[in-house]
Write a protein that holds these residues in place. Structure first.
Motif, PDB file in Angstrom:
ATOM      1  N   LEU A 156       0.830  -1.201   0.000  1.00  0.00           N
ATOM      2  CA  LEU A 156       0.000   0.000   0.000  1.00  0.00           C
ATOM      3  C   LEU A 156       0.867   1.255   0.000  1.00  0.00           C
ATOM      4  CD1 LEU A 156      -2.837   1.228   0.168  1.00  0.00           C
ATOM      5  CD2 LEU A 156      -2.690   1.041   2.659  1.00  0.00           C
ATOM      6  N   LEU A 157       2.047   1.185   0.613  1.00  0.00           N
ATOM      7  CA  LEU A 157       2.942   2.336   0.649  1.00  0.00           C
ATOM      8  C   LEU A 157       3.415   2.702  -0.747  1.00  0.00           C
ATOM      9  CD1 LEU A 157       4.724   4.425   2.062  1.00  0.00           C
ATOM     10  CD2 LEU A 157       6.428   2.623   2.428  1.00  0.00           C
ATOM     11  N   VAL A 158       3.919   1.729  -1.496  1.00  0.00           N
ATOM     12  CA  VAL A 158       4.427   2.007  -2.838  1.00  0.00           C
ATOM     13  C   VAL A 158       3.309   2.496  -3.755  1.00  0.00           C
ATOM     14  CG1 VAL A 158       5.474   0.949  -4.873  1.00  0.00           C
ATOM     15  CG2 VAL A 158       6.341   0.394  -2.609  1.00  0.00           C
ATOM     16  N   VAL A 159       2.141   1.866  -3.658  1.00  0.00           N
ATOM     17  CA  VAL A 159       1.016   2.277  -4.498  1.00  0.00           C
ATOM     18  C   VAL A 159       0.571   3.693  -4.149  1.00  0.00           C
ATOM     19  CG1 VAL A 159      -1.388   1.776  -5.070  1.00  0.00           C
ATOM     20  CG2 VAL A 159       0.254  -0.096  -4.859  1.00  0.00           C
ATOM     21  N   SER A 160       0.502   4.014  -2.863  1.00  0.00           N
ATOM     22  CA  SER A 160       0.062   5.351  -2.442  1.00  0.00           C
ATOM     23  C   SER A 160       1.091   6.417  -2.816  1.00  0.00           C
ATOM     24  CB  SER A 160      -0.196   5.365  -0.938  1.00  0.00           C
ATOM     25  OG  SER A 160      -1.209   4.446  -0.585  1.00  0.00           O
ATOM     26  N   LEU A 161       2.386   6.073  -2.771  1.00  0.00           N
ATOM     27  CA  LEU A 161       3.410   7.024  -3.190  1.00  0.00           C
ATOM     28  C   LEU A 161       3.285   7.324  -4.678  1.00  0.00           C
ATOM     29  CD1 LEU A 161       6.574   5.716  -1.284  1.00  0.00           C
ATOM     30  CD2 LEU A 161       5.147   7.665  -0.692  1.00  0.00           C
ATOM     31  N   ARG A 162       3.027   6.311  -5.476  1.00  0.00           N
ATOM     32  CA  ARG A 162       2.905   6.511  -6.914  1.00  0.00           C
ATOM     33  C   ARG A 162       1.641   7.305  -7.243  1.00  0.00           C
ATOM     34  NH1 ARG A 162       0.494   7.174 -11.383  1.00  0.00           N
ATOM     35  NH2 ARG A 162      -1.038   5.690 -10.614  1.00  0.00           N
ATOM     36  N   PHE A 203      -1.005   9.985  -3.052  1.00  0.00           N
ATOM     37  CA  PHE A 203      -1.783  10.123  -1.827  1.00  0.00           C
ATOM     38  C   PHE A 203      -0.887  10.391  -0.621  1.00  0.00           C
ATOM     39  CE2 PHE A 203      -5.099   7.159  -3.886  1.00  0.00           C
ATOM     40  CZ  PHE A 203      -5.668   8.244  -4.533  1.00  0.00           C
ATOM     41  N   TRP A 204       0.317   9.833  -0.620  1.00  0.00           N
ATOM     42  CA  TRP A 204       1.262  10.015   0.473  1.00  0.00           C
ATOM     43  C   TRP A 204       2.488  10.759  -0.031  1.00  0.00           C
ATOM     44  CZ3 TRP A 204       1.196   4.419   2.930  1.00  0.00           C
ATOM     45  CH2 TRP A 204      -0.086   4.178   3.431  1.00  0.00           C
ATOM     46  N   GLN A 205       3.055  11.568   0.835  1.00  0.00           N
ATOM     47  CA  GLN A 205       4.222  12.362   0.472  1.00  0.00           C
ATOM     48  C   GLN A 205       5.469  11.488   0.439  1.00  0.00           C
ATOM     49  OE1 GLN A 205       4.989  15.569   3.138  1.00  0.00           O
ATOM     50  NE2 GLN A 205       6.626  16.455   1.908  1.00  0.00           N
ATOM     51  N   VAL A 206       6.301  11.713  -0.565  1.00  0.00           N
ATOM     52  CA  VAL A 206       7.562  10.983  -0.703  1.00  0.00           C
ATOM     53  C   VAL A 206       8.654  11.828  -0.048  1.00  0.00           C
ATOM     54  CG1 VAL A 206       9.127   9.813  -2.286  1.00  0.00           C
ATOM     55  CG2 VAL A 206       6.723  10.086  -2.892  1.00  0.00           C
ATOM     56  N   ILE A 207       9.151  11.383   1.097  1.00  0.00           N
ATOM     57  CA  ILE A 207      10.147  12.145   1.839  1.00  0.00           C
ATOM     58  C   ILE A 207      11.563  11.681   1.504  1.00  0.00           C
ATOM     59  CG2 ILE A 207      10.938  12.767   4.162  1.00  0.00           C
ATOM     60  CD1 ILE A 207       8.092  12.439   5.142  1.00  0.00           C
ATOM     61  N   ASN A 208      11.744  10.394   1.374  1.00  0.00           N
ATOM     62  CA  ASN A 208      13.065   9.851   1.085  1.00  0.00           C
ATOM     63  C   ASN A 208      13.543  10.323  -0.289  1.00  0.00           C
ATOM     64  OD1 ASN A 208      14.876   7.565  -0.140  1.00  0.00           O
ATOM     65  ND2 ASN A 208      14.962   7.261   2.073  1.00  0.00           N
ATOM     66  N   LYS A 209      14.782  10.829  -0.359  1.00  0.00           N
ATOM     67  CA  LYS A 209      15.311  11.367  -1.609  1.00  0.00           C
ATOM     68  C   LYS A 209      15.435  10.291  -2.686  1.00  0.00           C
ATOM     69  CE  LYS A 209      15.929  15.587  -0.135  1.00  0.00           C
ATOM     70  NZ  LYS A 209      15.149  16.723  -0.719  1.00  0.00           N
ATOM     71  N   PHE A 224      13.648   7.528  -2.928  1.00  0.00           N
ATOM     72  CA  PHE A 224      12.306   7.171  -3.376  1.00  0.00           C
ATOM     73  C   PHE A 224      11.692   8.271  -4.237  1.00  0.00           C
ATOM     74  CE2 PHE A 224      11.243   3.923   0.189  1.00  0.00           C
ATOM     75  CZ  PHE A 224      12.114   3.026  -0.418  1.00  0.00           C
ATOM     76  N   GLN A 225      12.037   9.523  -3.969  1.00  0.00           N
ATOM     77  CA  GLN A 225      11.564  10.610  -4.822  1.00  0.00           C
ATOM     78  C   GLN A 225      12.041  10.416  -6.266  1.00  0.00           C
ATOM     79  OE1 GLN A 225      12.778  14.342  -3.138  1.00  0.00           O
ATOM     80  NE2 GLN A 225      11.309  14.252  -1.440  1.00  0.00           N
ATOM     81  N   ARG A 226      13.306  10.060  -6.405  1.00  0.00           N
ATOM     82  CA  ARG A 226      13.853   9.825  -7.744  1.00  0.00           C
ATOM     83  C   ARG A 226      13.195   8.618  -8.400  1.00  0.00           C
ATOM     84  NH1 ARG A 226      17.258   6.218  -9.420  1.00  0.00           N
ATOM     85  NH2 ARG A 226      17.726   5.576  -7.269  1.00  0.00           N
ATOM     86  N   ARG A 227      13.000   7.554  -7.648  1.00  0.00           N
ATOM     87  CA  ARG A 227      12.453   6.325  -8.221  1.00  0.00           C
ATOM     88  C   ARG A 227      10.963   6.463  -8.550  1.00  0.00           C
ATOM     89  NH1 ARG A 227      14.841   1.757  -4.207  1.00  0.00           N
ATOM     90  NH2 ARG A 227      13.961   0.341  -5.773  1.00  0.00           N
ATOM     91  N   VAL A 228      10.216   7.112  -7.672  1.00  0.00           N
ATOM     92  CA  VAL A 228       8.803   7.353  -7.964  1.00  0.00           C
ATOM     93  C   VAL A 228       8.667   8.283  -9.169  1.00  0.00           C
ATOM     94  CG1 VAL A 228       6.667   8.377  -7.086  1.00  0.00           C
ATOM     95  CG2 VAL A 228       8.025   6.879  -5.625  1.00  0.00           C
TER      96      VAL A 228
END
Length: 240
Positions: free
Chosen positions: A67-73, A76-82, A84-88
């Motif tokens: 659910l975390l990966v889906v919500s980041l994409r 719905f949820w903020q991407v804080i990790n740098k 993960f920001q690049r990968r998302v």
């Protein structure tokens, strides 16, 4: 008569802990209630699900347990990790590019290209992750290997994908698969019940990481990396 000296606190043995039958039943009841709620949510979302085969474009569905990966994409949820920001960002740009060049779209109304599935309904990807964690890497690539008469008799219409990542004491594993659905060219208005499914790609491999979120992110990245080749092969479009 002298009183017996009491044993020191350090030398005392720990008292055994007992779980009463009532608490054990309560725990099993909570587990059953949790499973019932998951079943109700899944049934309400997917019981009457019908692929949209008439709208323009290529319907694609990606689903995983995270659910975390889906919500980041989905944003719905903020991407804080740098990292993960690049990968998302790469996943979003890749999906946008596929939509522009291949006309990929969501599978039906009010659906998304990447959606959340509970683990009970994501068993294929879960089995692949367990195989990867046990050291059994799998790469089965059958994209475009169907007989030539298949393309003359059937029309490919949908693509379904699943992904998962898992961590255990044995290691960290990634699993994913891609199915393509085809219908007979004799059907004028095919429905979801007329779709014939075939698995064209499956992969299971281990990665050097200790975080389950990193494994799940690697799984969806692998799917998105292979997906354009599958779309271009079965829908006769330009490769990305």
């Amino acid at each position: 008569m002298k009183p017996r000296p009491r044993a020191s606190r350090k030398s005392r043995l720990p008292r055994p802990t007992y779980v009463c039958r009532k608490e054990a039943l309560r725990g099993s009841q909570l587990a059953n209630d949790r499973l019932a709620k998951r079943l109700a949510v899944h049934t309400s979302k997917w019981e009457n699900f019908d692929w949209d085969l008439e709208a323009f474009g290529v319907p694609v569905s990606n689903h995983g347990y995270s659910l975390l990966v889906v919500s980041l994409r989905q944003g719905f949820w903020q991407v804080i990790n740098k990292d993960f920001q690049r990968r998302v960002g790469w996943i979003v740009n890749r999906l946008d590019g596929m939509s522009f060049m291949f006309h990929t779209r969501h599978s039906a109304l009010r659906r998304d290209l990447i959606e959340h599935f509970f683990r009970e309904w994501n068993t294929r990807a879960d089995v692949l992750t367990h195989a990867a964690r046990e050291g059994n890497d799998i790469f089965q690539d059958r994209i475009g290997q169907e007989p030539n008469d298949i393309f003359s008799l059937y029309m490919y219409c949908v693509i379904d994908c699943g992904f998962d990542g898992g961590v255990s004491t044995a290691g960290v594993g990634v699993g994913c698969w891609i199915d393509v659905g085809r219908v007979s060219r004799t059907y004028r208005k095919p429905s979801s019940g007329d779709v014939v499914w075939a698995e064209v790609y499956s992969a299971a491999f281990s990665i050097n990481s200790a975080a389950v979120t990193n494994a799940e992110m690697s799984a969806i990245e692998h799917i998105i990396d292979v997906l354009p080749r599958a779309v271009s092969t079965y829908f006769e479009l330009e490769i990305l």
